[in-house]
Enzyme design. Structure first.
Site, PDB file in Angstrom:
ATOM      1  N   THR A   1      34.496  40.528  34.521  1.00  0.00           N
ATOM      2  CA  THR A   1      34.362  41.993  34.694  1.00  0.00           C
ATOM      3  C   THR A   1      33.212  42.244  33.618  1.00  0.00           C
ATOM      4  OG1 THR A   1      36.637  42.599  34.341  1.00  0.00           O
ATOM      5  CG2 THR A   1      35.506  44.042  33.344  1.00  0.00           C
TER       6      THR A   1
ATOM      7  N   HIS B   1      30.245  42.472  35.803  1.00  0.00           N
ATOM      8  CA  HIS B   1      29.867  43.170  36.409  1.00  0.00           C
ATOM      9  C   HIS B   1      29.458  44.261  35.494  1.00  0.00           C
ATOM     10  CE1 HIS B   1      32.927  42.921  39.685  1.00  0.00           C
ATOM     11  NE2 HIS B   1      33.378  42.762  39.475  1.00  0.00           N
TER      12      HIS B   1
ATOM     13  N   HIS C   1      35.862  41.156  25.617  1.00  0.00           N
ATOM     14  CA  HIS C   1      37.462  41.443  25.458  1.00  0.00           C
ATOM     15  C   HIS C   1      38.194  40.820  24.654  1.00  0.00           C
ATOM     16  CE1 HIS C   1      37.138  41.485  29.924  1.00  0.00           C
ATOM     17  NE2 HIS C   1      38.013  40.846  29.995  1.00  0.00           N
TER      18      HIS C   1
ATOM     19  N   CYS D   1      50.439  51.291  30.790  1.00  0.00           N
ATOM     20  CA  CYS D   1      49.967  52.726  29.916  1.00  0.00           C
ATOM     21  C   CYS D   1      49.249  53.887  30.931  1.00  0.00           C
ATOM     22  CB  CYS D   1      49.116  52.373  28.657  1.00  0.00           C
ATOM     23  SG  CYS D   1      48.816  53.903  27.879  1.00  0.00           S
TER      24      CYS D   1
END
Lengths: 354, 354, 354, 354
Positions: B48, B51, B71, B115
């Site tokens: 990610t 990207h 992250h 979520c």
């Protein structure tokens, strides 16, 4: 009732590689060692039969002519081969139409519905739109004599819908059913009987949606007349359908259904698309954490038992049976199906009972 | 070790809507009432992040600049907000990168990974490629101090692979893994540890296949160099793979994997395709009676516990960690990933420990 | 309606370690930072309350006096503490009576019903048989204002039965329910709604069996008046019940139910026995290949959602509500329960509504 | 190797209702139409055989004499009956010892292990401790010729342990195994191979615990020498065992195991108790929200495939095979088992191979 044994019988056949069917008089099928000869009391017509009638690309790739068509039926046992141990003349029976081998690994591990060597009657071997059929004992299903023949013949297609609808929980879930042909309509009735929070039926034909309503659907939606995704959101507190049963095989219906699916939802493919399908895997499967299943046939014999139980418990299919015709009127029957102006049509090789 | 509190910190940021990242000195993040301030000890780079580095269409649609990226991390708690009850300075922690709301229906029914309001750090809010990060207490995960920082930061991506690989049984099953980036490699290790009958790793890069071999893969296949479907049939008694873990997001790999799937098989999508995917639903899902799942993130906290257990039980990830670099050398790192010449790269905001 | 705030309130308490309860005027409970103050509109009495009323060994071991009793209720929010974010005065609510910690491992992995630190209101902390109660926000459940208070208070015990009845499939299964107190009666209604092939209710009191009949039970059996095992065999083609829901806690009922269970059957313990139980493990569990589950409480919040869905879908509980009394007539209420001459009794702290 | 056909054979029989066995020369069994005649190459002794040897109450109630005993074996096909289609002379085979009927409902729905009409060889019909046995084709299992006979004969008991250990997930779970006879030892090996977080083996014999250690158990506990519950709590962060496999049938072990089970845990009964068992259902099943299963036999043929896969994947059973004896030394063998001074004993009707 006494059946007259004769050397020939009426049979509805595909005589060659072209549209249409022919009603002929042909020799009765030979009895095999493990065979059960059944006098067919009632048969019913499936969407698959229409593909064969129309001789579309799928039919042309699967069917070798000449062939007696039809795979949904019930009847009375006339005689049994020497190896048969569980049936005898006079028994009332239906049959699993997917003739499984009982030798491959899926068959031997409780998964006969994905047999590696299956032959479907009326598609790959002679079928049931005839006065008689011989089935291998292993595929024959004893049916209570209290079940009327027009219901007994429906155990096979109803079993498809039972397999789809009860592949996982529907109780207290919002269920969306895309496609309201007979298997979709059966699914409506099953989902309602099994405690769905709501059942929303989707089709482009008013006739079919009105049958869905009779079978208990809470909401009937025509995707040509509403924004389906928005509408389904409204009906489900903005969350989408917990369960989608795809009974149409239509690419637009598949796209709609996947978009209507809730996060963590459960999508079940049953209707067979004629082409590859373009899917937004990221949006509709991965980011939703969705579960998708392909369902075919019936679990043998789990689904048959489930189906019997639901019928005993009072599942009412009568609104789906819209026509009863003698086998001679098969062209009327296929014409009705072609136009979508019917539910399930029962064909009687021996004439419509009074 | 003692951390020096300061008003500013190093951080790797996306400064504007264009390729590349910038290492800057910026104010430390403000502590919130339910916040846990963490001194970042190690971080690791994910696909990610690439990207975002490359600023492709997906990144441009998700990321608002300026943003601190990253992250995956671990670190030591420096201070906690007044509402925090479970952590205190000195605790060694990692964190769930998908900041869930704990208020929507999925969050409140054990499904925080889907979520409805999630914000991912390093994508939708400031991330971890920095000397400090403040995380809401509900997302912080206590980590045993015996775990080296370079392993502790891998709990997040390893958790993805645990979620995929153990979403259903792999033991005594033939497992095919399409895509041998880090999550695919983790999946190889997990499937072997959990008793897969065999693990076949598929990739187009020799470098990655050789890492798969080090992690225990039984067979390494390059689909450009063999007929994958035929080869997989040979390796599985002609039945195909019982389980396919799709870790690439590549359309060709998806088609190959679906064709390699056995009847009754279990297919799990994890790699996110950038476009819609064309699927032969009839052949590969319906007639196989296949189950397909979309998997994302980690079950919070089930997957974190599972991941901890596997690490305690001795899961060895060391072959996957191919590079350890100071955060200043981030361009070297992204270049290695771009070329596929690495496993997992660990970045240290405070310098590579001796 | 407007509630008058006052410093004291009516409350039904256990004043000391002896049988009976006392209706007193006591200070209203203090609001906590995460607390929701609720004006109790309706409460209902559970078998647990009877244990406490009678002060049996179990009660003596669990309850510290003085204590306000009662754990089933609904009401209107009067005020909320400073940390509360999801509720405000005027909301209509019920509550999870098992105050879970949200910090232990079960709580953090979707299993709050087996919280390691739970305190049950009315048992281990002050309860709901009072004009007011303060509940932690995390235990409060928003209830549609369209639900009448006498149904809203039943969500808690109904949730128990939902948890038991839907722990696994009941559709197309023969279901045996041992014990027709309120939770057993709820289970009858749920199993019928969710498509059970048949529901057989077992109790030793005619009154309760007649309520079971009203709720849809297909067969009502008194084990003192028939040979239960033989009778159940007759009703199930000689195979026994596919699912047994044990709602009595009675050792004789447990023995009967286990003997009535089919091969491969599914047995669920909910009624809490007061002593150890002697089980023929070989005959009833191993050789049957049976599955047995212990069920307690409600899955938080899955079961509450399921319960809400069933109520929305029209589950009719009215036959179970046999009495509505003002809280002052609590002795009449407990006397009725003692004699088994009631279904569910609703107690109103503010008087029975007209 | 060539087998000499002869009219009589060696067989170990129970000649009458009393302790002990007798080695006799008796006529070879007659071939049936669906029968497969097997030259027995290796057999192995099970705890059930010891019950029959000792002629305890269970044996007296089940066995009619005279009877050839033994139910674990492998061998080579000598000839087949006229209805047999899948086997031919020279095939290497083992067999499902529970001769199922394939006609009852469990058999016809993928649950042959709970057949309503089963007859176990060596218990209810002539068994395998002989030079030849005739088995119905439906019970014969083709075995790769690469498997040594001493392993091939163990597929049956290993299958029991596979069925127990893999009835639900063991990976990343703390597994407690009560009873380290051969099936318990097999379970140790399987749980380790399939990624258990830890395996704790419990027995009262040091000999058996040392075998458990060789098979990979992480912890070996003798409940006579430690406080088992406390010790297991220590080994599992105070939570108890996630999974307990009960392989002893001993009442004390059952009580211990249930107390060691974690909240939400999974308990599997396999060892058959000789008496009723007193269980604290409230504490150990209901308040824990536990799942309990009774497991018997092997799923036919799912478990056999699973077992084959684990053997192919390299499951190493060699530490369990402690003795290889000619059938003539059966008294030595039963004496070793009686004293618990062995793992699995292989008996060879044709002499121990060099």
């Amino acid at each position: 009732m006494r059946w007259i044994l004769s050397a020939t019988m009426k049979a509805l056949i595909k005589s060659g590689p072209r549209p249409g069917l022919t009603l002929v008089e042909k020799p009765i099928p030979e009895l095999t060692a493990d065979g059960v000869r059944v006098q067919v009391m009632a048969t019913s017509i499936c969407g698959t039969d229409l593909h064969i009638y129309n001789w579309d690309a799928w039919a042309a790739s699967k069917v070798t002519t000449p062939l007696t068509v039809g795979h949904e039926f019930c009847g009375e046992v006339l005689e049994v081969g020497p190896k048969v141990t569980r049936f005898q003349p006079g028994d009332f029976v239906a049959a699993e139409s997917h003739v499984f081998c009982d030798k491959c690994r899926p068959c031997r591990t409780g998964q006969r519905h994905i047999c590696e060597n299956e032959k479907i009657i009326g598609v790959q071997r002679d079928g049931a739109f005839a006065e008689q059929i011989v089935m291998p004992e292993r595929c024959v299903w004893r049916t209570p004599s209290t079940l009327p023949p027009e219901i007994a013949t429906l155990q096979e297609p109803l079993g498809n819908s039972v397999h789809v609808a009860l592949a996982d929980e529907v109780s207290r879930r919002h269920v969306l059913i895309t496609g309201c042909g007979p298997t979709g309509l059966f699914a409506v009735a099953i989902a309602k009987t099994c405690g769905a929070a709501s059942v929303t039926a989707v089709d482009v034909q008013d006739y079919r949606l009105s049958l869905a309503k009779q079978l208990g659907a809470d909401h009937m939606l025509d995707p040509m007349k509403c924004d389906l995704v928005t509408k389904v959101q409204e009906l489900t507190d903005g969350r989408g359908a917990d369960v989608v049963l795809e009974m149409s095989g239509n690419d637009k219906a598949i796209e709609d259904g996947l978009r209507c699916l809730s996060r963590g939802g459960d999508y079940r493919f049953f209707g067979v698309p004629s082409d590859r399908i373009s899917i937004d895997v990221a949006r509709d499967i991965i980011f939703k954490g969705a579960r998708v299943q392909g369902i075919l046939g019936r679990k043998v014999w789990d689904t048959w038992h489930d189906t019997a139980r639901l019928l005993e418990a009072g599942l009412d299919l009568s609104p789906i049976i819209t026509h009863k015709l003698p086998i001679e009127e098969y062209e009327t029957a296929f014409d009705l199906i072609q136009r979508g102006e019917c539910g399930k049509i029962i064909l009687y090789p021996g004439g419509v009972p009074q």
